[in-house]
Write a protein that holds these residues in place. Structure first.
Motif, PDB file in Angstrom:
ATOM      1  N   LYS A 131       8.275   8.255  -6.403  1.00 15.14           N
ATOM      2  CA  LYS A 131       7.392   8.702  -7.480  1.00 15.14           C
ATOM      3  C   LYS A 131       6.631   9.928  -6.993  1.00 15.14           C
ATOM      4  O   LYS A 131       6.198   9.973  -5.841  1.00 15.14           O
ATOM      5  N   LEU A 146      -0.103  -0.337  -8.231  1.00 12.33           N
ATOM      6  CA  LEU A 146       1.360  -0.313  -8.421  1.00 12.33           C
ATOM      7  C   LEU A 146       1.904   0.994  -8.975  1.00 12.33           C
ATOM      8  O   LEU A 146       2.948   1.476  -8.561  1.00 12.33           O
ATOM      9  N   TRP A 154       3.565  -0.746  -1.840  1.00  9.55           N
ATOM     10  CA  TRP A 154       4.003  -0.951  -3.227  1.00  9.55           C
ATOM     11  C   TRP A 154       4.828  -2.244  -3.324  1.00  9.55           C
ATOM     12  O   TRP A 154       4.608  -3.071  -4.205  1.00  9.55           O
ATOM     13  N   ARG A 158       3.927  -5.412  -5.632  1.00  8.64           N
ATOM     14  CA  ARG A 158       4.852  -5.751  -6.730  1.00  8.64           C
ATOM     15  C   ARG A 158       5.237  -7.233  -6.630  1.00  8.64           C
ATOM     16  O   ARG A 158       5.257  -7.948  -7.620  1.00  8.64           O
ATOM     17  N   ILE A 214      -4.853  -7.006 -23.453  1.00  6.90           N
ATOM     18  CA  ILE A 214      -4.686  -6.691 -22.024  1.00  6.90           C
ATOM     19  C   ILE A 214      -5.899  -7.202 -21.228  1.00  6.90           C
ATOM     20  O   ILE A 214      -5.780  -7.641 -20.090  1.00  6.90           O
ATOM     21  N   GLY A 348      -1.194  -0.391 -19.703  1.00  7.19           N
ATOM     22  CA  GLY A 348      -0.888  -1.374 -20.737  1.00  7.19           C
ATOM     23  C   GLY A 348      -1.438  -1.080 -22.114  1.00  7.19           C
ATOM     24  O   GLY A 348      -0.827  -1.422 -23.115  1.00  7.19           O
ATOM     25  N   SER A 351       0.202   2.510 -24.207  1.00  7.66           N
ATOM     26  CA  SER A 351       1.658   2.449 -24.384  1.00  7.66           C
ATOM     27  C   SER A 351       2.009   1.399 -25.431  1.00  7.66           C
ATOM     28  O   SER A 351       2.794   1.652 -26.352  1.00  7.66           O
ATOM     29  N   MET A 415       9.966  10.739 -17.250  1.00  6.31           N
ATOM     30  CA  MET A 415       9.556  10.237 -15.925  1.00  6.31           C
ATOM     31  C   MET A 415       9.848  11.329 -14.890  1.00  6.31           C
ATOM     32  O   MET A 415      10.716  12.172 -15.113  1.00  6.31           O
ATOM     33  N   ARG A 417      10.523  12.067 -10.641  1.00  6.55           N
ATOM     34  CA  ARG A 417      10.750  11.598  -9.279  1.00  6.55           C
ATOM     35  C   ARG A 417      10.773  12.809  -8.351  1.00  6.55           C
ATOM     36  O   ARG A 417      10.906  13.947  -8.814  1.00  6.55           O
ATOM     37  N   PRO A 478      13.360   2.856 -22.341  1.00  5.93           N
ATOM     38  CA  PRO A 478      11.937   3.065 -22.673  1.00  5.93           C
ATOM     39  C   PRO A 478      11.000   2.526 -21.603  1.00  5.93           C
ATOM     40  O   PRO A 478       9.852   2.968 -21.498  1.00  5.93           O
ATOM     41  N   PHE A 479      11.470   1.544 -20.816  1.00  5.32           N
ATOM     42  CA  PHE A 479      10.613   0.965 -19.776  1.00  5.32           C
ATOM     43  C   PHE A 479      11.055   1.412 -18.379  1.00  5.32           C
ATOM     44  O   PHE A 479      10.763   0.749 -17.386  1.00  5.32           O
ATOM     45  N   GLY A 480      11.750   2.511 -18.297  1.00  3.16           N
ATOM     46  CA  GLY A 480      12.229   2.979 -17.002  1.00  3.16           C
ATOM     47  C   GLY A 480      13.404   2.117 -16.551  1.00  3.16           C
ATOM     48  O   GLY A 480      13.960   1.336 -17.330  1.00  3.16           O
ATOM     49  N   ARG A 484      11.490   0.086  -9.869  1.00  2.00           N
ATOM     50  CA  ARG A 484      10.147   0.480 -10.315  1.00  2.00           C
ATOM     51  C   ARG A 484      10.056   0.495 -11.842  1.00  2.00           C
ATOM     52  O   ARG A 484       9.249   1.234 -12.410  1.00  2.00           O
ATOM     53  N   CYS A 486       9.163  -0.985 -15.663  1.00  2.00           N
ATOM     54  CA  CYS A 486       7.853  -1.427 -16.136  1.00  2.00           C
ATOM     55  C   CYS A 486       7.658  -2.917 -15.887  1.00  2.00           C
ATOM     56  O   CYS A 486       8.405  -3.738 -16.409  1.00  2.00           O
TER      57      CYS A 486
END
Ligand code: HEM
Length: 549
Positions: A131, A146, A154, A158, A214, A348, A351, A415, A417, A478-480, A484, A486
């Motif tokens: 990242k 995270l 990390w 996680r 949340i 959270g 999004s 995203m 990297r 959509p969530f990667g 890593r 979501c």
């Protein structure tokens, strides 16, 4: 005489230092970018030419500003790529889908081929890509948890946090989420006219809803304290969003401007309140390793397994899990817990509310799908009962609608990297330090992958599941993806389906005449002019429980 020689020597040294600094600056701002351009050009990868110091930022910002100042054409089109990522749309036409773009002297390789994306995120090669450092303002909001951690720290965090988001744990939150949704709808009822209609700016209401949810997930039994803390963080987000829209000045965040002083104060308050809350929760749980979030005992050895066992019996909140883990391992400090809490709120809240907003807008635009989704909810859950966790799983049409919404309007549009070492990507040589930009939005709108109706709302494409919806099984992200991805996606989907099911069960809705379709991006994809929608109370449909599935 000696003094004069000394003075000359000093001058010579200063000149040498200035020359060395100038050479270094020239290397970073001039020769290195040229070398990188040549390196990629030899491999057939080109892009808009690098300009000294600013790279392509001026043209890029100009294109984005122009796009967001113009209305969508046609007005309700889902072909939003040219408006939202105008620079990508423009340069892709000239240089192809894999091209270079310069964010100042930092190069970004734009990649939207699903095969290359899979390679970057999930293959053995993925360890070469980490990242990248977030924008300083984003970093302040997302915390040091995270979202931004790397390496072993990390991985450890996680492992500890994952059990909070296991489905069997989250399902126990259904009544909690449902009560937040129904209390929002009761407020709408109060606002309704005699004819049972009300215009609601849904994006604001849905933000409050997801904030509530949340907060409950993160803080559970300490909901009220958590709410106060997240309120402070919400204020900080407003300040950051304000600065984010202005030109980035390096070092600005250290200047004692009025905005920065308020932000520093908020930051201190957030930290202080969280530390106080954590200390209290630690005290309440006494010397035992149980924080009151579960009823099993841990052996102190396999922390993730112990936490997982607890999560099956009672919904653990994030805070409880982190406190528990901090007792089992020296690797998680109170400060770590503080940073994770900040990150959960940041990742959270908006999004999920954006996903809910876009899905509501889409259902208002496409009444035939609204009717289909409602028929299913009424058949499966009845007209007034809050859907149960088992019923939610049966809502196939709603799942398809949510997926199609996440495809056309992914809240996270891209995203990034960074290559931590020289790497090879399907034959391309990627030098260390190259950033890779993955435009999720572009991948989701690509006609070569999704077919000629890629820019149309057609939830039916997800009828056989996500992997079969497109020509490439990895085209929907959509969530990667990869390790890593979501961590909160199950929670987000559960919230969305539950909230939408309860809304369509009770109301029909259409776009308000004042709605202007204008998707735009500021950190996330959001409706530039809000999302006013007219809700109309449904007459109680006669669907007795025993006639249902
Ligand atoms: C519709 C809602 C959501 C969307 C579209 C979304 C999207 C994403 C994406 C694309 C990533 C990967 C980013 C990257 O690889 O650079 C991510 C990571 C993450 N998300 Fe979400 N997210 C959502 C909801 C949530 C929720 C509800 C939470 C927490 C309560 C959450 C917490 C996180 C965290 C902590 C990460 C970092 C995971 C890691 O690096 O290990 N997200 N999200």
């Amino acid at each position: 005489m000696e003094d004069e020689a000394l003075a000359w020597l000093k001058l010579a040294l200063i000149c040498a230092a200035v020359a060395a600094a100038a050479l270094r600056i020239a290397a970073v701002l001039w020769w290195r970018p040229r070398r990188i351009e040549d390196h990629f050009s030899r491999q057939g990868i080109r892009g808009p030419p690098y300009r000294f110091f600013i790279g392509n930022v001026k043209e890029l910002v100009g294109m984005m500003m122009k796009a967001s100042s113009q209305p969508m054409a046609p007005p309700f089109s889902h072909n939003i790529l040219p408006r939202v990522l105008s620079f990508y749309h423009h340069w892709k036409k000239i240089y192809g889908s894999t091209f270079l773009v310069w964010f100042g002297p930092t190069v970004r390789l734009t990649v939207s081929d699903p095969e290359l994306i899979r390679e970057i995120f999930t293959s053995k090669q993925s360890e070469f890509y980490e990242k990248s450092e977030s924008h300083p303002l984003v970093k302040q909001l997302e915390g040091d948890g995270l979202l931004s951690l790397r390496g072993e720290k990390w991985a450890h965090h996680r492992k500890i946090i994952v059990p909070t988001f296991y489905m069997e744990n989250l399902k126990l939150l259904v009544p909690v989420v449902a009560s937040s949704v129904t209390s929002m709808l009761e407020k709408w009822e109060v606002l309704m006219s005699k004819s049972g209609e009300v215009e609601i700016e849904v994006s604001e209401w849905l933000q409050n809803l997801t904030e509530d949810i949340i907060t409950r997930t993160a803080f559970g039994i300490s909901y009220e304290d958590g709410k106060a803390i997240f309120r402070l963080q919400a204020r900080q987000m407003v300040l950051a969003a304000d600065v984010f829209q202005k030109v980035f000045i390096p070092g600005y965040r250290f200047l004692p401007t009025k905005r920065n002083i308020v932000s520093w104060k908020l930051d201190r308050e957030i930290k202080k309140s969280l530390v106080k809350l954590i200390d209290r929760r630690k005290e309440e749980s006494g010397g035992s390793s149980d924080d009151g979030g579960g009823d099993g005992g841990g052996d102190g050895g396999n922390d993730a397994a112990a936490l997982e066992g607890r999560s099956r019996s009672r919904p653990n909140d994030l805070l409880g899990l982190m406190i528990q883990a901090s007792k089992l391992s020296d690797a998680v400090s109170v400060n770590d817990i503080v940073e994770e809490c900040k990150g959960f709120f940041f990742a959270g809240k908006h999004s999920t509310s954006n996903m809910l907003t876009w899905t509501t807008v889409l259902l208002a635009m496409h009444p035939q799908w609204q009717v289909r989704a409602r028929d299913e909810v009424l058949r499966v859950c009845g007209s007034r009962d809050v859907p149960t966790k088992d019923e939610l799983v049966k809502l196939k049409t709603l799942t398809m609608v949510v997926n199609e919404s996440l495809r056309l309007y992914p809240p996270v549009v891209a995203m990034i990297r960074r290559a931590r070492a020289d790497a090879e990507l399907n034959g391309y040589q990627i030098p260390r330090g190259t950033e890779i930009l993955i435009p999720i939005l572009a991948l989701h709108h690509d006609q070569a992958i999704w077919g000629s109706d890629a820019n149309e709302f057609n939830p039916g494409r997800f009828a056989d599941g996500v992997a079969r919806a497109a020509k490439h099984p990895g085209a929907f992200i959509p969530f990667g993806l990869g390790p890593r991805n979501c961590i909160g996606q199950n929670l987000a989907l559960l919230q969305a389906k539950l909230a939408l099911a309860i809304i369509i069960q009770r109301f029909s809705f259409v776009l308000a005449p004042s709605y202007r379709h204008a998707p735009t991006v500021l950190m996330l994809l959001y409706p530039q002019h809000g999302a006013p929608i007219i809700f109309k109370r449904l007459a109680d449909p006669p669907a007795p429980r025993d006639q249902r599935l």
